[in-house]
Design a protein around this motif. Structure first.
Motif, PDB file in Angstrom:
ATOM      1  N   VAL A 177       0.858  -1.181   0.000  1.00 51.91           N
ATOM      2  CA  VAL A 177       0.000   0.000   0.000  1.00 51.91           C
ATOM      3  C   VAL A 177       0.897   1.234   0.000  1.00 51.91           C
ATOM      4  O   VAL A 177       1.794   1.356   0.837  1.00 51.91           O
ATOM      5  CB  VAL A 177      -0.939   0.003   1.225  1.00 51.91           C
ATOM      6  N   PHE A 178       0.661   2.141  -0.964  1.00 57.40           N
ATOM      7  CA  PHE A 178       1.445   3.374  -1.087  1.00 57.40           C
ATOM      8  C   PHE A 178       0.538   4.572  -0.845  1.00 57.40           C
ATOM      9  O   PHE A 178      -0.641   4.560  -1.224  1.00 57.40           O
ATOM     10  CB  PHE A 178       2.034   3.528  -2.498  1.00 57.40           C
ATOM     11  N   ILE A 179       1.108   5.615  -0.227  1.00 58.79           N
ATOM     12  CA  ILE A 179       0.465   6.930  -0.190  1.00 58.79           C
ATOM     13  C   ILE A 179       1.447   7.916  -0.815  1.00 58.79           C
ATOM     14  O   ILE A 179       2.570   8.070  -0.330  1.00 58.79           O
ATOM     15  CB  ILE A 179       0.102   7.370   1.241  1.00 58.79           C
ATOM     16  N   GLU A 180       1.011   8.536  -1.916  1.00 49.30           N
ATOM     17  CA  GLU A 180       1.850   9.525  -2.596  1.00 49.30           C
ATOM     18  C   GLU A 180       1.155  10.874  -2.556  1.00 49.30           C
ATOM     19  O   GLU A 180      -0.065  10.958  -2.696  1.00 49.30           O
ATOM     20  CB  GLU A 180       2.102   9.081  -4.044  1.00 49.30           C
ATOM     21  N   GLU A 181       1.948  11.934  -2.394  1.00 53.36           N
ATOM     22  CA  GLU A 181       1.383  13.270  -2.169  1.00 53.36           C
ATOM     23  C   GLU A 181       1.989  14.271  -3.128  1.00 53.36           C
ATOM     24  O   GLU A 181       3.166  14.203  -3.484  1.00 53.36           O
ATOM     25  CB  GLU A 181       1.680  13.694  -0.721  1.00 53.36           C
ATOM     26  N   ASP A 182       1.144  15.200  -3.619  1.00 50.88           N
ATOM     27  CA  ASP A 182       1.668  16.397  -4.279  1.00 50.88           C
ATOM     28  C   ASP A 182       0.916  17.607  -3.724  1.00 50.88           C
ATOM     29  O   ASP A 182       0.244  17.501  -2.692  1.00 50.88           O
ATOM     30  CB  ASP A 182       1.562  16.294  -5.812  1.00 50.88           C
ATOM     31  N   LYS A 183       1.015  18.756  -4.373  1.00 50.42           N
ATOM     32  CA  LYS A 183       0.486  19.990  -3.785  1.00 50.42           C
ATOM     33  C   LYS A 183      -1.032  19.959  -3.602  1.00 50.42           C
ATOM     34  O   LYS A 183      -1.544  20.456  -2.593  1.00 50.42           O
ATOM     35  CB  LYS A 183       0.866  21.187  -4.663  1.00 50.42           C
ATOM     36  N   SER A 184      -1.761  19.406  -4.566  1.00 53.90           N
ATOM     37  CA  SER A 184      -3.217  19.520  -4.521  1.00 53.90           C
ATOM     38  C   SER A 184      -3.940  18.197  -4.250  1.00 53.90           C
ATOM     39  O   SER A 184      -5.150  18.212  -3.992  1.00 53.90           O
ATOM     40  CB  SER A 184      -3.726  20.083  -5.855  1.00 53.90           C
ATOM     41  N   LYS A 185      -3.241  17.089  -4.298  1.00 53.16           N
ATOM     42  CA  LYS A 185      -3.952  15.818  -4.127  1.00 53.16           C
ATOM     43  C   LYS A 185      -3.026  14.764  -3.549  1.00 53.16           C
ATOM     44  O   LYS A 185      -1.812  14.939  -3.466  1.00 53.16           O
ATOM     45  CB  LYS A 185      -4.531  15.340  -5.458  1.00 53.16           C
ATOM     46  N   ILE A 186      -3.642  13.665  -3.145  1.00 51.36           N
ATOM     47  CA  ILE A 186      -2.886  12.499  -2.694  1.00 51.36           C
ATOM     48  C   ILE A 186      -3.390  11.280  -3.476  1.00 51.36           C
ATOM     49  O   ILE A 186      -4.511  11.272  -3.984  1.00 51.36           O
ATOM     50  CB  ILE A 186      -3.025  12.258  -1.174  1.00 51.36           C
ATOM     51  N   ALA A 187      -2.539  10.266  -3.593  1.00 49.70           N
ATOM     52  CA  ALA A 187      -2.913   9.031  -4.287  1.00 49.70           C
ATOM     53  C   ALA A 187      -2.725   7.867  -3.323  1.00 49.70           C
ATOM     54  O   ALA A 187      -1.660   7.715  -2.712  1.00 49.70           O
ATOM     55  CB  ALA A 187      -2.058   8.832  -5.529  1.00 49.70           C
ATOM     56  N   LEU A 188      -3.770   7.067  -3.174  1.00 51.89           N
ATOM     57  CA  LEU A 188      -3.700   5.831  -2.401  1.00 51.89           C
ATOM     58  C   LEU A 188      -3.604   4.677  -3.399  1.00 51.89           C
ATOM     59  O   LEU A 188      -4.474   4.516  -4.256  1.00 51.89           O
ATOM     60  CB  LEU A 188      -4.947   5.680  -1.522  1.00 51.89           C
ATOM     61  N   ILE A 189      -2.543   3.879  -3.296  1.00 51.59           N
ATOM     62  CA  ILE A 189      -2.294   2.799  -4.267  1.00 51.59           C
ATOM     63  C   ILE A 189      -2.240   1.473  -3.516  1.00 51.59           C
ATOM     64  O   ILE A 189      -1.521   1.342  -2.516  1.00 51.59           O
ATOM     65  CB  ILE A 189      -0.968   3.030  -5.020  1.00 51.59           C
ATOM     66  N   VAL A 190      -3.013   0.504  -4.002  1.00 52.82           N
ATOM     67  CA  VAL A 190      -2.986  -0.854  -3.456  1.00 52.82           C
ATOM     68  C   VAL A 190      -2.493  -1.777  -4.574  1.00 52.82           C
ATOM     69  O   VAL A 190      -3.153  -1.931  -5.601  1.00 52.82           O
ATOM     70  CB  VAL A 190      -4.380  -1.299  -2.961  1.00 52.82           C
ATOM     71  N   GLU A 191      -1.333  -2.377  -4.354  1.00 54.95           N
ATOM     72  CA  GLU A 191      -0.697  -3.203  -5.392  1.00 54.95           C
ATOM     73  C   GLU A 191      -0.514  -4.625  -4.862  1.00 54.95           C
ATOM     74  O   GLU A 191      -0.090  -4.820  -3.720  1.00 54.95           O
ATOM     75  CB  GLU A 191       0.649  -2.605  -5.785  1.00 54.95           C
ATOM     76  N   ASP A 192      -0.838  -5.629  -5.708  1.00 59.26           N
ATOM     77  CA  ASP A 192      -0.669  -7.024  -5.285  1.00 59.26           C
ATOM     78  C   ASP A 192       0.111  -7.802  -6.332  1.00 59.26           C
ATOM     79  O   ASP A 192       0.416  -7.281  -7.407  1.00 59.26           O
ATOM     80  CB  ASP A 192      -2.035  -7.685  -5.042  1.00 59.26           C
ATOM     81  N   THR A 193       0.446  -9.044  -5.998  1.00 56.02           N
ATOM     82  CA  THR A 193       1.187  -9.916  -6.922  1.00 56.02           C
ATOM     83  C   THR A 193       0.314 -11.099  -7.344  1.00 56.02           C
ATOM     84  O   THR A 193       0.810 -12.214  -7.507  1.00 56.02           O
ATOM     85  CB  THR A 193       2.478 -10.422  -6.259  1.00 56.02           C
ATOM     86  N   GLY A 194      -0.991 -10.834  -7.491  1.00 57.36           N
ATOM     87  CA  GLY A 194      -1.929 -11.890  -7.894  1.00 57.36           C
ATOM     88  C   GLY A 194      -1.898 -12.159  -9.377  1.00 57.36           C
ATOM     89  O   GLY A 194      -0.941 -11.817 -10.079  1.00 57.36           O
TER      90      GLY A 194
END
Length: 853
Positions: free
Chosen positions: A355-372
């Motif tokens: 699970v990643f949380i990435e941030e910039d000035k106006s928004k954030i991105a929540l990423i869920v990555e798997d190896t399925g």
């Protein structure tokens, strides 16, 4: 003309505004008629006054037509006015042509203008314009023909004018046809488009209405479902805890199964309600500003035990500082838990979820990555549609309804964000949720402005009852969201509670809960084998031969129908009854199950009494089939024994009969046995089957049975036979057939006996058969019979030597004997044992025979 065509023409004239175009052509024609007075003054000055009168009369007609067009209100009337205008214009020009010299006048060019105006300006239908063009052509031709009598002829001018006018008329007719076809085709296409558009609009309105009704019905039904479900689940925890009396371990397990599956149903109902609210725009958000990193971390802690159960590694990468986000924590929790539960469900053991949380000035991105296993490329755009699933087949690997990601998409949208998926099949999947920072992007219409509920001050009556709420049953909504991915283990070993159990039942289902239910229901009456896949079930069937199989239909890999087909096509397993158990209870599914070979079919949810009754019925049928099969097997063995004894007795009788025949002629004693032995040796070389060898053996033994009817005085005569006596001897093959034919088992043998004196070249008796018309067994027996006769002593001669006999047989190959049979006879001679070779003198001769041949 058909009413439909008239209606179409009316529409055609309306589309091209016939009234306005007719008015325009009247005005334009009037102007041109006046303007051509200049041409009259120059070209025909001496006839100017007369031409002026004609033009004024035509102009008066124009005025009348212009006045009438305002009084007419139908397209049919406008067509008549257009035709009248053309007639007046053409008539005026025709009179001028007559006055100015007929064919030679240049006023014929006025007709060209009329033709052009009709094609371009007035959209009359083809049949009308054709009539008008012919009239125009006649208006020039008839005055010209009248003027020819006056002797005013200029053939070059006549030909030129007539040629050009005729060409223009032809082109005009063709152009009118093209224009009319184009107008009709365009109108027809537009009409069809309008009809289609109207139908689509009507269908769209109906669909909207149905969708609204369906959504409303959906919401109502789900609300109604929650009440009885809540009432059923509320007592479970006190029951399990023993607060309502002591219960056994077995009953506790049963109640736990009921509770877990009740939660699954409750989660489904909640998701459907949320989805319904979102689609209707009735979802309201309670926005709070939270530490997003800590919020996600707490959700990951909830799913970690589930990931550990599958040995899946869980990673979280995020900014080091606090990250403030404005969301509805309760609603957005469903987004995160849905994505995480999907990742756990589709990631194999020893996989990885990050699970990643990435941030910039106006928004954030929540990423869920798997190896399925990933998502197919063509599914990436539809994966968030309602009821869409990566694997929607009956044999899918994981349960699900296809609304989880749809709910995720709707909740993210109402938060002002976007969600999309990326994947490479076989390499895993990645879900990216983009959210805006702050709370300025939330419209007031979606915010829940209600203040916190306060307790009422009024007093309830003693008879009033509190409504049971979901909160009274489910205290931890987070665990409710994850109930689908909880791991349920089932003991797949054989269940033998009581050694006296007579029958072993194999239960196959990919859902451990169903296997546990089967175990609870059946373990008191039957020994059980529990398996989670059809492939494992096949192995158990081969090893333990269960008495009955209970099999689910919708399973990953090999589904229930494929399992049935495999079992029923296997000789060792096809007798084992299969009872299919499935949630799909439609008649088509039942028919498909029966066609695949299932012995019975029961739909979920089933009644335990009905299930047990069907099992007992199938086991009784299986028992009856086993007893019948055993009886049938015993009967077959008894029949086989009787047949063998009958055949043995029959052969003994045949040999006794042959001995009686041989005893009648002392010179042919043991002749039939020797012929039989040699015939069989040759036939074996020719690859005869068992039945053919049996028939040949009997035929060889009985080939002289017809001699019973021959007088002994002829058979034992010491000198040569007379012609009459030889004729009597030649009757014995036919007499032999007559003796044998009434016996059904000897019909084929009788045919061979009848033909054993036929010759390969067709000179034999009794029927004169030739070549392959003679049965092959008769051809073999004829050679063996001849050889034995030649080497045996007879009353009228001594036996011939082996060498001489073989030489004679070889020389008669292709005449008396079949060459193929002769060839195999020589092979048999080469393989005779040494003592038989000494007796017959065979050894060392075959080479000479081959040279002779």
């Amino acid at each position: 003309m058909a009413r439909k065509d008239l209606a179409f023409e009316e529409r055609l004239y309306d589309e091209y505004d016939l009234k306005r175009r007719t008015r325009i052509i009247i005005i334009l024609s009037a102007i041109l008629y006046l303007s051509f007075l200049v041409l009259d003054a120059i070209y025909a000055a001496k006839f100017f006054q007369l031409l002026l009168i004609i033009r004024l009369i035509v102009l008066f007609a124009h005025v009348v037509l212009f006045f009438l067009i305002s009084r007419v209100h139908t397209n049919h009337g406008y067509v008549k006015l257009a035709i009248a205008l053309t007639i007046f214009d053409v008539a005026g020009i025709a009179i001028m042509i007559q006055i100015l010299g007929g064919f030679v006048t240049m006023y014929v060019q006025g007709l060209y203008l009329i033709i052009m105006g009709m094609v371009v300006v007035v959209p009359l239908v083809f049949r009308i314009t054709t009539i008008l063009y012919i009239m125009i052509w006649a208006s020039y031709t008839i005055p010209g023909l009248i003027n020819m009598q006056s002797g005013n002829l200029g053939w070059r001018d006549i030909f030129t004018n007539f040629f050009f006018l005729s060409s223009i008329v032809i082109i005009g007719i063709f152009g009118s046809y093209i224009m009319d076809s184009i107008r009709r085709r365009e109108l027809n296409s537009r009409t069809q488009l309008e009809e289609t558009s109207a139908r689509l609009q009507e269908s769209n309105a109906k669909l909207k209405t149905l969708d609204e009704l369906k959504t409303q019905f959906f919401a109502n039904v789900n609300h109604e479902l929650r009440t009885p479900l809540t009432l059923m689940m509320a007592p479970l925890d006190p029951l399990i805890a023993g607060q309502m009396g002591k219960i056994s371990v077995k009953n506790k397990k049963t109640l736990s199964t009921i509770k877990r599956n009740g939660f699954k149903l409750l989660k489904l109902i909640n998701n459907l309600l949320d989805l319904s609210k979102l689609e209707e725009g009735k979802m309201r958000l309670k926005i709070k500003t939270i530490d997003f990193v800590e919020y996600i971390n707490s959700l990951l802690a909830s799913v970690k035990p589930l990931a550990d159960n599958k040995d899946i590694k869980l990673y979280f990468q995020h900014p080091s500082q606090k990250l403030k986000m404005s969301v509805d924590p309760d609603q957005f929790e469903k987004v995160v838990l849905n994505l995480l539960s999907n990742a756990i469900k589709f990631t194999p053991e020893n996989g990885r979820i990050t699970v990643f949380i990435e941030e910039d000035k106006s928004k954030i991105a929540l990423i869920v990555e798997d190896t399925g296993r990933g998502i197919p490329k063509d599914m990436l755009k539809t994966i968030f549609d309602r009821f869409s699933q990566v694997d929607g087949s009956l044999s899918r690997s994981h349960e699900g309804t296809g609304i989880g990601l749809s709910l995720v998409n709707e909740i993210v949208k109402v938060h002002g964000g976007k969600v999309h998926a990326e994947s490479r099949q076989g390499k895993g999947a990645k879900f990216i949720v983009d959210l805006k920072k702050g709370d300025k992007h939330y419209p007031a219409s979606i915010l829940d402005r209600r203040i916190k509920d306060r307790p009422g001050t009024f007093k309830k009556r003693a008879t009033d009852e509190e409504d049971l709420k979901v909160q009274d049953v489910v205290s931890d909504f987070r665990n409710l969201q994850l109930v689908d991915v909880e791991r349920v283990d089932v003991d797949e070993s054989t269940v033998e509670v009581d050694k006296s159990h007579e029958h072993l039942i194999l239960a196959i289902d990919d859902n451990p809960e169903v296997l546990k239910l089967m175990k609870i229901l059946l373990q008191d009456e039957y020994a059980l084998e529990l398996k989670l896949s059809a492939e494992e079930g096949i192995k158990v069937m081969r090893e333990k031969k269960p008495d009955l199989v209970l099999c689910d239909v919708m399973m990953p890999g090999m589904d229930g129908h494929a399992f049935c087909r495999k079992v029923k096509s296997d000789e060792w397993m096809k007798h084992i009854p299969v009872l299919l158990v499935t949630a799909r209870a439609g008649s088509e599914m039942m028919a498909q199950g029966i066609e695949s070979g299932a012995d019975d079919y029961i739909a979920k949810p089933f009644d335990s009494t009905e299930l047990k009754a069907r099992i007992r019925s199938l086991l009784r049928i299986r028992q009856a089939e086993s007893e019948l099969s055993l009886a049938n097997q015993n009967l077959k063995m008894y029949k086989k024994d009787l047949i063998e004894r009958q055949q043995s007795l029959f052969v003994s009788m045949i040999k006794s009969l042959v001995s009686a025949i041989d005893a009648k002629d002392e010179y042919t004693r043991h002749h039939s046995a020797r012929v039989t032995d040699l015939s069989l040796k040759i036939a074996e070389k020719m690859d005869f089957n068992k039945k053919e060898l049996k028939n040949l053996e009997l035929a060889s033994l009985l080939h002289d049975v017809g001699k019973i009817a021959i007088p002994e005085s002829i058979l034992n005569k010491g000198n040569s036979l007379t012609d009459e006596e030889y004729t009597v001897i030649k009757e014995h093959p036919a007499r032999g057939e007559s003796i044998l034919k009434p016996v059904v088992e000897l019909i084929e043998v009788s045919r061979i006996v009848r033909a054993h004196h036929e010759r390969y070249d067709g000179t034999g008796y009794p029927d004169g058969l030739k070549s392959h018309e003679i049965p092959v067994s008769a051809r073999i027996m004829a050679l063996a019979d001849t050889y034995d006769s030649m080497t045996s002593d007879r009353p009228y001669r001594k036996g011939m030597s082996h060498n001489f006999s073989v030489k004679e047989i070889v020389s008669l190959s292709g005449k008396q004997f079949d060459p193929e049979v002769v060839e195999h006879f020589i092979e048999v001679s080469n393989e005779l044992p040494s003592e038989e070779a000494e007796k017959t003198g065979t050894l060392g001769y075959i080479g000479k025979a081959e040279k002779t041949e």
